[in-house]
Enzyme design. Structure first.
Site, PDB file in Angstrom:
ATOM      1  N   THR A  82       0.818  -1.214   0.000  1.00  9.32           N
ATOM      2  CA  THR A  82       0.000   0.000   0.000  1.00  9.32           C
ATOM      3  C   THR A  82       0.850   1.263   0.000  1.00  9.32           C
ATOM      4  OG1 THR A  82      -1.514   1.277   1.396  1.00  9.32           O
ATOM      5  CG2 THR A  82      -0.104  -0.279   2.535  1.00  9.32           C
ATOM      6  N   ASP A  83       0.270   2.337  -0.504  1.00  6.86           N
ATOM      7  CA  ASP A  83       0.947   3.641  -0.446  1.00  6.86           C
ATOM      8  C   ASP A  83       1.112   4.131   0.987  1.00  6.86           C
ATOM      9  OD1 ASP A  83      -1.706   4.302   0.102  1.00  6.86           O
ATOM     10  OD2 ASP A  83      -1.939   5.649  -1.614  1.00  6.86           O
ATOM     11  N   GLU A  84       0.381   3.537   1.928  1.00  4.71           N
ATOM     12  CA  GLU A  84       0.468   4.010   3.316  1.00  4.71           C
ATOM     13  C   GLU A  84       1.835   3.759   3.931  1.00  4.71           C
ATOM     14  OE1 GLU A  84      -2.701   3.567   5.985  1.00  4.71           O
ATOM     15  OE2 GLU A  84      -4.250   3.605   4.444  1.00  4.71           O
TER      16      GLU A  84
ATOM     17  N   GLY B 235      -3.319  10.296  14.363  1.00  2.00           N
ATOM     18  CA  GLY B 235      -2.233  10.052  13.412  1.00  2.00           C
ATOM     19  C   GLY B 235      -2.672  10.072  11.960  1.00  2.00           C
TER      20      GLY B 235
ATOM     21  N   TYR C  33      -1.485  -0.387  11.167  1.00  2.19           N
ATOM     22  CA  TYR C  33      -1.740  -1.058   9.877  1.00  2.19           C
ATOM     23  C   TYR C  33      -0.572  -0.826   8.926  1.00  2.19           C
ATOM     24  CZ  TYR C  33      -3.266  -1.367   5.022  1.00  2.19           C
ATOM     25  OH  TYR C  33      -3.317  -1.637   3.677  1.00  2.19           O
ATOM     26  N   ALA C  34      -0.199   0.439   8.741  1.00  2.00           N
ATOM     27  CA  ALA C  34       0.855   0.765   7.778  1.00  2.00           C
ATOM     28  C   ALA C  34       2.200   0.195   8.216  1.00  2.00           C
ATOM     29  CB  ALA C  34       0.946   2.281   7.596  1.00  2.00           C
TER      30      ALA C  34
ATOM     31  N   LYS D  19       2.289  -3.399   7.281  1.00  2.30           N
ATOM     32  CA  LYS D  19       2.486  -3.553   5.832  1.00  2.30           C
ATOM     33  C   LYS D  19       3.952  -3.258   5.461  1.00  2.30           C
ATOM     34  CE  LYS D  19      -0.151  -4.453   3.151  1.00  2.30           C
ATOM     35  NZ  LYS D  19      -0.637  -5.785   2.675  1.00  2.30           N
TER      36      LYS D  19
ATOM     37  N   ARG E  60      -9.288  10.893  13.156  1.00  2.00           N
ATOM     38  CA  ARG E  60      -8.525   9.650  13.359  1.00  2.00           C
ATOM     39  C   ARG E  60      -7.160  10.034  13.926  1.00  2.00           C
ATOM     40  NH1 ARG E  60      -7.549   6.326   7.876  1.00  2.00           N
ATOM     41  NH2 ARG E  60      -9.534   5.379   8.385  1.00  2.00           N
TER      42      ARG E  60
HETATM   43  P1  NAD Z   1      -9.933  -6.873   2.660  1.00  2.00           P
HETATM   44  O1  NAD Z   1      -9.914  -6.592   4.113  1.00  2.00           O
HETATM   45  O2  NAD Z   1     -11.178  -6.640   1.888  1.00  2.00           O
HETATM   46  O3  NAD Z   1      -9.512  -8.387   2.393  1.00  2.00           O
HETATM   47  C1  NAD Z   1      -8.509  -9.041   3.131  1.00  2.00           C
HETATM   48  C2  NAD Z   1      -8.734 -10.530   2.962  1.00  2.00           C
HETATM   49  O4  NAD Z   1      -7.677 -11.212   3.645  1.00  2.00           O
HETATM   50  C3  NAD Z   1     -10.045 -11.020   3.582  1.00  2.00           C
HETATM   51  O5  NAD Z   1     -10.688 -11.902   2.704  1.00  2.00           O
HETATM   52  C4  NAD Z   1      -9.593 -11.741   4.844  1.00  2.00           C
HETATM   53  O6  NAD Z   1     -10.467 -12.782   5.230  1.00  2.00           O
HETATM   54  C5  NAD Z   1      -8.229 -12.253   4.418  1.00  2.00           C
HETATM   55  N1  NAD Z   1      -7.333 -12.497   5.542  1.00  2.00           N
HETATM   56  C6  NAD Z   1      -7.056 -11.670   6.582  1.00  2.00           C
HETATM   57  N2  NAD Z   1      -6.179 -12.255   7.403  1.00  2.00           N
HETATM   58  C7  NAD Z   1      -5.877 -13.461   6.873  1.00  2.00           C
HETATM   59  C8  NAD Z   1      -5.013 -14.511   7.254  1.00  2.00           C
HETATM   60  N3  NAD Z   1      -4.276 -14.443   8.366  1.00  2.00           N
HETATM   61  N4  NAD Z   1      -4.930 -15.603   6.462  1.00  2.00           N
HETATM   62  C9  NAD Z   1      -5.676 -15.693   5.332  1.00  2.00           C
HETATM   63  N5  NAD Z   1      -6.525 -14.736   4.934  1.00  2.00           N
HETATM   64  C10 NAD Z   1      -6.612 -13.613   5.682  1.00  2.00           C
HETATM   65  O7  NAD Z   1      -8.707  -6.059   2.059  1.00  2.00           O
HETATM   66  P2  NAD Z   1      -8.527  -5.374   0.637  1.00  2.00           P
HETATM   67  O8  NAD Z   1      -9.007  -3.989   0.711  1.00  2.00           O
HETATM   68  O9  NAD Z   1      -9.032  -6.280  -0.412  1.00  2.00           O
HETATM   69  O10 NAD Z   1      -6.938  -5.322   0.581  1.00  2.00           O
HETATM   70  C11 NAD Z   1      -6.212  -6.437   0.069  1.00  2.00           C
HETATM   71  C12 NAD Z   1      -4.732  -6.118   0.173  1.00  2.00           C
HETATM   72  O11 NAD Z   1      -4.459  -4.938  -0.564  1.00  2.00           O
HETATM   73  C13 NAD Z   1      -4.271  -5.856   1.601  1.00  2.00           C
HETATM   74  O12 NAD Z   1      -3.008  -6.458   1.755  1.00  2.00           O
HETATM   75  C14 NAD Z   1      -4.162  -4.351   1.687  1.00  2.00           C
HETATM   76  O13 NAD Z   1      -3.149  -3.973   2.586  1.00  2.00           O
HETATM   77  C15 NAD Z   1      -3.797  -3.999   0.269  1.00  2.00           C
HETATM   78  N6  NAD Z   1      -4.247  -2.672  -0.205  1.00  2.00           N
HETATM   79  C16 NAD Z   1      -5.542  -2.274  -0.024  1.00  2.00           C
HETATM   80  C17 NAD Z   1      -5.946  -1.039  -0.535  1.00  2.00           C
HETATM   81  C18 NAD Z   1      -7.369  -0.522  -0.345  1.00  2.00           C
HETATM   82  O14 NAD Z   1      -7.597   0.656  -0.571  1.00  2.00           O
HETATM   83  N7  NAD Z   1      -8.319  -1.357   0.013  1.00  2.00           N
HETATM   84  C19 NAD Z   1      -5.036  -0.222  -1.207  1.00  2.00           C
HETATM   85  C20 NAD Z   1      -3.723  -0.670  -1.364  1.00  2.00           C
HETATM   86  C21 NAD Z   1      -3.344  -1.902  -0.871  1.00  2.00           C
HETATM   87  O1  DAU Z   2      -4.137   4.172   0.607  1.00  2.00           O
HETATM   88  C1  DAU Z   2      -4.315   2.797   0.617  1.00  2.00           C
HETATM   89  C2  DAU Z   2      -5.117   2.406   1.819  1.00  2.00           C
HETATM   90  O2  DAU Z   2      -6.441   2.907   1.598  1.00  2.00           O
HETATM   91  C3  DAU Z   2      -5.148   0.912   2.058  1.00  2.00           C
HETATM   92  O3  DAU Z   2      -3.861   0.458   2.345  1.00  2.00           O
HETATM   93  C4  DAU Z   2      -6.100   0.557   3.199  1.00  2.00           C
HETATM   94  O4  DAU Z   2      -6.221  -0.842   3.305  1.00  2.00           O
HETATM   95  C5  DAU Z   2      -7.467   1.161   2.905  1.00  2.00           C
HETATM   96  O5  DAU Z   2      -8.323   0.936   3.989  1.00  2.00           O
HETATM   97  C6  DAU Z   2      -7.341   2.653   2.636  1.00  2.00           C
HETATM   98  O6  DAU Z   2      -6.927   3.357   3.819  1.00  2.00           O
HETATM   99  P1  DAU Z   2      -7.577   4.750   4.261  1.00  2.00           P
HETATM  100  O7  DAU Z   2      -7.411   4.890   5.715  1.00  2.00           O
HETATM  101  O8  DAU Z   2      -7.113   5.853   3.397  1.00  2.00           O
HETATM  102  O9  DAU Z   2      -9.109   4.451   3.850  1.00  2.00           O
HETATM  103  P2  DAU Z   2     -10.483   4.745   4.593  1.00  2.00           P
HETATM  104  O10 DAU Z   2     -11.566   4.365   3.650  1.00  2.00           O
HETATM  105  O11 DAU Z   2     -10.523   4.181   5.963  1.00  2.00           O
HETATM  106  O12 DAU Z   2     -10.446   6.324   4.729  1.00  2.00           O
HETATM  107  C7  DAU Z   2     -10.328   7.158   3.593  1.00  2.00           C
HETATM  108  C8  DAU Z   2     -10.287   8.583   4.085  1.00  2.00           C
HETATM  109  O13 DAU Z   2     -11.577   8.903   4.627  1.00  2.00           O
HETATM  110  C9  DAU Z   2      -9.295   8.817   5.193  1.00  2.00           C
HETATM  111  O14 DAU Z   2      -8.741  10.116   5.060  1.00  2.00           O
HETATM  112  C10 DAU Z   2     -10.133   8.739   6.460  1.00  2.00           C
HETATM  113  C11 DAU Z   2     -11.476   9.290   5.999  1.00  2.00           C
HETATM  114  N1  DAU Z   2     -12.638   8.728   6.712  1.00  2.00           N
HETATM  115  C12 DAU Z   2     -12.762   7.374   6.764  1.00  2.00           C
HETATM  116  C13 DAU Z   2     -13.829   6.800   7.438  1.00  2.00           C
HETATM  117  C14 DAU Z   2     -13.959   5.290   7.512  1.00  2.00           C
HETATM  118  C15 DAU Z   2     -13.579   9.562   7.288  1.00  2.00           C
HETATM  119  O15 DAU Z   2     -13.476  10.797   7.211  1.00  2.00           O
HETATM  120  N2  DAU Z   2     -14.631   8.997   7.951  1.00  2.00           N
HETATM  121  C16 DAU Z   2     -14.779   7.643   8.066  1.00  2.00           C
HETATM  122  O16 DAU Z   2     -15.750   7.197   8.720  1.00  2.00           O
END
Ligand code: NAD
Ligand code: DAU
Length: 488
Positions: free
Chosen positions: A195-197, A343, A218-219, A222, A341
């Protein structure tokens, strides 16, 4: 514990070599897979002279059997649906623990199609459990690891599972790959979805060799995973890569994340809790684009390399909310500004030139992607409603009850003294990384932190850090500043 296996896997499916583009169809050899963790040259497409710079000259790898960890989640399931729908004979085993975020319904389109179902197997299990993982690795010729705890807010409430999966789980996968390398004499390809985080909050788009400055548990988990992958590429010669994707959105995303939370709450007339001043910036990547980028890197990426996957539109959160309300025909008075949130990263922004040089660019414009996403959630209440009951109720209470009580209706302003609108108490760590604020901490719930000097961006309302957004991407006028109920 060995995971239970369900579904069917066809006998030996005929291996179909893809013939797209001018890419070589040769499979990776041991030599091609020799380790070279991302070097400065790799990170700079302008100076890249080797195959990795051009898909036309890069070696295309093909795979007959993929192990996809976390394939029942949001992005992982999009990746699985995409590959199996192509119908090129590829077989996929999904290993997923089915945490609250994992959902077999995400794979219903695969299971409903006889051709795809015959090439698909689901194993419920934990990537940190070697007894489950290692036999599966023995059958695969590539692994794509999506498995992670993925929600920043939950990592602030309780971080243990983030480390168990993101560090120990990744280690088990890498150890299994190392064993396979010893057994076979060549490496299976390992792709870590990151992730970009990991770069932390940034002032300007960052390239792959930027320092890692994670700021949430989380970050940090990762980033630890990324470093473990790097160490296995360098030390053991594993053919391992990392993608670092931007904020992803689209169908099948769990309703804990900003976009699906706000869409589903708005459908139900529930409050939309906007953190702090809502001027945090994210670069939004449509889920199918993210899945396509991961496939592209899997096929063409250089061993040991890291690739940023940028989105198609950087926006302040307020702008996203404005667009969602417009698409839904919902009123601004649903929006509540709540304490921030802790941080909270102010901005994510990726330099995507390295992946562009490899031949990939996002296809789905943000406006189009948001429209598709809203339409999907409107049409799939049976998918998301069950996710907003049971465990969800406790999560909602812990994450939002106190915040909503302390919040107030949205007010679009730039009052530097206002704790919910860019003022000192609400946004305790405004200084972006690179200006001495790398690890600055906010107090819990963003209340009571050290007073911070408001930046130019905060003072000017909707602008991000001056001059560093993509040109024309985010006109100040995009957000209806006067639409908020408190703005009149
Ligand atoms: P998600 O939470 O929707 O899916 C995660 C999946 O992993 C789920 O199906 C969960 O059951 C499974 N899982 C969790 N722990 C596990 C374990 N110990 N063993 C096996 N399976 C397990 O997440 P997502 O949004 O689809 O993200 C997928 C990946 O992409 C993550 O690694 C996340 O860090 C990365 N990512 C997400 C985003 C985003 O914006 N959602 C952006 C960039 C990178
Ligand atoms: O950038 C990649 C990341 O994007 C991934 O690595 C993470 O898995 C994914 O969850 C996401 O992280 P963010 O923290 O950026 O996403 P989130 O949807 O939680 O929040 C997006 C923005 O919105 C962030 O600035 C926080 C804000 N937010 C989020 C929630 C849930 C709010 O203002 N209110 C909210 O209730």
């Amino acid at each position: 514990m060995t995971g239970a296996m369900t579904g069917a896997m066809a006998g030996e499916a005929s291996r179909v070599r893809r013939t797209t583009g001018a890419g070589s169809l040769a499979r990776a050899t041991t030599d091609e897979a020799s380790p070279a963790w991302a070097t400065t040259d790799e990170a700079s497409p302008a100076r890249a002279t080797s195959d990795e710079a051009s898909p036309a000259r890069a070696t295309e790898r093909s795979f007959s059997h993929l192990l996809v960890c976390g394939g029942a989640g949001f992005i992982g399931s999009a990746f699985v649906r995409r590959l199996l729908a192509r119908g090129d004979g590829t077989r996929i085993t999904v290993l997923d623990k089915l945490t609250y975020a994992g959902n077999l319904a995400n794979l219903d389109p695969v299971r409903a199609d006889p051709y795809q179902a015959a090439r698909f197997r689901f194993v419920r299990g934990d990537i940190a459990d070697r007894a489950t993982v290692w036999p599966l690795l023995a059958e695969a010729d590539a692994v794509v690891n999506f498995a992670a705890e993925s929600h920043v807010d939950r990592s602030i409430l309780d971080s243990e599972a983030f480390l168990a999966t993101g560090v120990l789980g990744v280690h088990v996968l890498l150890e299994g790959c190392r064993r396979e390398l010893e057994r076979r004499g060549r490496s299976i390809r390992y792709l870590q979805v990151s992730t970009d985080e990991v770069y932390g909050s940034v002032d300007a788009p960052v390239s792959e060799d930027a320092p890692l400055r994670p700021r949430s548990p989380y970050a940090a988990a990762k980033a630890a995973g990324d470093l473990l992958v790097a160490s296995y590429a360098v030390t053991f010669g594993l053919d391992a890569l990392v993608t670092r994707g931007a904020n992803t959105y689209g169908p099948y995303q769990h309703p804990e994340k900003l976009i699906p939370l706000f869409v589903t709450n708005a459908i139900d007339g529930l409050p939309l809790p906007l953190y702090g001043d809502g001027l945090q910036r994210r670069d939004w990547l449509y889920v199918d684009d993210h899945a396509a980028a991961i496939e592209h890197v899997l096929r063409y990426g250089a061993p040991g390399a890291v690739y940023n996957v940028p989105g198609a539109g950087e926006r302040a959160n307020r702008e996203i909310v404005a667009r969602l309300l417009e698409l839904l025909g919902a009123p601004w008075d649903l929006v509540r500004q709540v304490p921030d949130r802790p941080g909270h990263d102010r901005r994510y922004a990726l330099d995507g030139r390295k992946l562009a040089a490899l031949g990939w660019r996002p296809q789905v414009h943000l406006d189009e992607g948001l429209a598709r996403t809203v339409a999907w959630y409107r049409g799939h209440e049976a998918w998301w409603r069950p996710l907003k009951s049971g465990e969800w109720e406790e999560y909602w209470r812990r994450q939002y009850a106190a915040r909503l009580a302390a919040g107030r209706p949205f007010r679009a302003g730039d009052d530097a003294e206002d704790p919910l609108n860019g003022g000192p108490a609400g946004i305790a760590e405004e200084r972006p990384a690179g200006r001495g604020g790398g690890l600055a901490e906010a107090a819990p719930n963003g209340v009571g932190g050290e007073p911070a000097e408001p930046t130019d961006g905060e003072r000017s309302g909707f602008h991000g850090p001056a001059g560093d957004g993509p040109a024309g991407d985010c006109p100040a006028g995009d957000v209806p500043a006067g639409d908020g109920p408190g703005a009149a």
